[in-house]
Write an enzyme that holds these catalytic residues in place. Structure first.
Site, PDB file in Angstrom:
ATOM      1  N   LYS A   6       2.346   4.267   1.532  1.00 54.78           N
ATOM      2  CA  LYS A   6       1.552   3.578   0.492  1.00 54.78           C
ATOM      3  C   LYS A   6       0.127   4.129   0.461  1.00 54.78           C
ATOM      4  CE  LYS A   6       0.476  -0.114   3.807  1.00 54.78           C
ATOM      5  NZ  LYS A   6       0.853  -1.470   4.266  1.00 54.78           N
TER       6      LYS A   6
ATOM      7  N   TYR B 180     -32.881   7.771   1.299  1.00 55.53           N
ATOM      8  CA  TYR B 180     -33.346   6.529   0.653  1.00 55.53           C
ATOM      9  C   TYR B 180     -33.817   5.508   1.683  1.00 55.53           C
ATOM     10  CZ  TYR B 180     -30.858   8.013  -3.618  1.00 55.53           C
ATOM     11  OH  TYR B 180     -30.421   8.678  -4.728  1.00 55.53           O
TER      12      TYR B 180
HETATM   13  C1  LIG Z   1       1.326  -1.334   5.575  1.00 52.85           C
HETATM   14  C2  LIG Z   1       2.582  -1.926   6.051  1.00 52.85           C
HETATM   15  C3  LIG Z   1       3.252  -1.386   7.168  1.00 52.85           C
HETATM   16  C4  LIG Z   1       2.664  -0.298   8.031  1.00 52.85           C
HETATM   17  O1  LIG Z   1       1.638  -0.850   8.819  1.00 52.85           O
HETATM   18  P1  LIG Z   1       0.882   0.057   9.910  1.00 52.85           P
HETATM   19  O2  LIG Z   1       0.026  -0.912  10.630  1.00 52.85           O
HETATM   20  O3  LIG Z   1       0.091   1.045   9.129  1.00 52.85           O
HETATM   21  O4  LIG Z   1       1.919   0.676  10.731  1.00 52.85           O
HETATM   22  C5  LIG Z   1       4.495  -1.892   7.492  1.00 52.85           C
HETATM   23  N1  LIG Z   1       5.034  -2.907   6.776  1.00 52.85           N
HETATM   24  C6  LIG Z   1       4.406  -3.472   5.721  1.00 52.85           C
HETATM   25  C7  LIG Z   1       5.063  -4.587   4.994  1.00 52.85           C
HETATM   26  C8  LIG Z   1       3.154  -3.019   5.331  1.00 52.85           C
HETATM   27  O5  LIG Z   1       2.529  -3.589   4.309  1.00 52.85           O
END
Ligand SMILES: *Cc1c(COP(=O)(O)O)cnc(C)c1O
Length: 376
Positions: A36, A266
């Site tokens: 993702k 800045y």
């Molecule tokens: C993002 C996510 C993961 C992976 O989590 P990590 O901590 O990056 O391993 C697994 N399952 C779900 C449902 C998620 O949203």
């Protein structure tokens, strides 16, 4: 490399090898590589292909569109996506053979309707809220979902049950046992209704690496496949056996010498202590260099690590390199592999008071992704 501005070098061989390493630790459980958010900023398609080359037999995305993009790129691996909204692309996903996580009745009814229209049987995973209180159906409402799935079984095939931890990065936290217990109750309820689950999955990266009792037959690591620790309490990436995948570089755009007491950037939140050579680095918060890491973020330049001098700006920041000789075009490394002496993503997470996840996922679209060690 000649690109003058910030660029991320993505070592896909390291990504594949992290997946393989995890696969070896999880025995019979298969690996669903979570890709993702543009593969946590690493680039969706190349990262997904490397994960598959490393042995991932599933890919996972939050958004339906991310799953559809994987399919459109010709990736045939099993894909699960779980964060749909009411008017989301249910039909497109079912048509593309994408598994759908279901967290509520309306989504299940929408899937039934679209599957019927397409003359296909949709594969769904019931997403159980076992205590995170985020996405997912509570145990109380699960009955109703199971009843719908059973009465509409010509249109939906419940192939999986899943849940997600609140505290997996603290392996002794009492919520872990409580969530496992609720998950097992949910599995019992689903199976008592006559549903035969192909996959049961609960483990994110932290649980994959530290809680073998929750591997079931599928694990869902995300951050670990990118070679970043899910939490420093569990150890650094190196201690966990993970190889960093992304390194972030920028070439010095300008150098100059300024007198002692010069205010930098800045708000002049930094003043030179003596006459100093400055190096201007063309990477800023629009590229994902956190402004909250002003005066703190570590940068390797010419064999030495400096902290940013003054505020991080939108496109640039300044290093005070003292009397070191630095030239225009020299390569600065913001993070990479600590075993090469480079700062780590974790160092930046500490400097910006955040987590490694946020450092890599916020690397901006303007930063070139340069892929190396692409698995064949
Ligand atoms: C993002 C996510 C993961 C992976 O989590 P990590 O901590 O990056 O391993 C697994 N399952 C779900 C449902 C998620 O949203």
């Amino acid at each position: 490399m000649t690109t003058p501005h910030a660029r991320a070098v993505i070592d896909l061989g390291a990504l594949a090898s992290n997946v393989d390493f995890i696969n070896q630790q999880t025995g019979d459980a298969a690996v669903l590589a979570v890709v993702k958010a543009d593969a946590y900023g690493h680039g969706l398609i190349p990262s997904a292909k490397a994960a598959v080359a490393g042995g991932a037999s599933w890919l996972g995305t939050a958004l339906f569109q991310e799953a559809l993009t994987l399919r459109a790129a010709g990736i045939e691996t099993r894909i699960l996506t779980w964060l749909g909204t009411v008017d989301d692309q249910f039909a497109e996903c079912i048509a593309a053979d994408i598994d759908l996580g279901v967290s509520h009745r309306e989504a299940l009814l929408a899937i039934v309707q679209e599957a019927r229209r397409l003359g296909k049987r949709a594969r769904v995973h019931l997403k159980i809220d076992t205590g995170l209180s985020r996405n997912g159906v509570t145990l109380d409402d699960l009955d109703q979902l199971v009843a719908i799935a059973n009465s509409e079984s010509d249109a939906v095939n419940v192939v999986g049950a899943m849940s997600h931890f609140a505290y997996a990065d603290e392996p002794k936290h009492p919520t872990i046992a409580a969530q496992i217990d609720v998950f097992n109750q949910a599995l019992a309820l689903i199976e008592a209704a006559g549903i035969d689950l192909e996959v049961k999955h609960l483990a994110n990266s932290a649980a994959t690496l530290t809680l073998p009792e929750v591997h079931f037959n599928l694990v869902r690591p995300g951050i670990a496949i990118y070679g970043i620790t899910p939490g420093l309490a569990l150890g650094t990436a190196a201690e966990l056996g993970l190889k960093p995948v992304m390194s972030l570089h920028a070439s010095v755009a300008l150098t100059k010498t300024v007198p002692a007491g010069s205010g930098i950037s800045y708000g002049h939140t930094y003043h030179t202590k003596s006459q100093a050579n400055l190096a201007l680095i063309p990477a800023g918060y629009s590229d994902g260099v956190p402004r909250s890491a002003s005066n703190k973020g570590p940068v390797l330049l010419g064999g030495k690590t400096y902290q940013i001098a003054g505020r991080v700006c939108m496109d640039q920041f300044v290093l005070d390199v003292g009397d070191a000789e630095v030239r225009i075009g020299d390569n600065a490394v913001l993070f990479g592999d600590p075993q090469r002496g480079e700062p780590s993503v974790e160092d930046w997470a500490i400097a910006a008071d955040t987590i490694g996840y946020e450092i890599v996922t916020r690397i901006g679209p303007r930063v070139d992704r340069h892929y190396i060690n692409i698995p064949s």
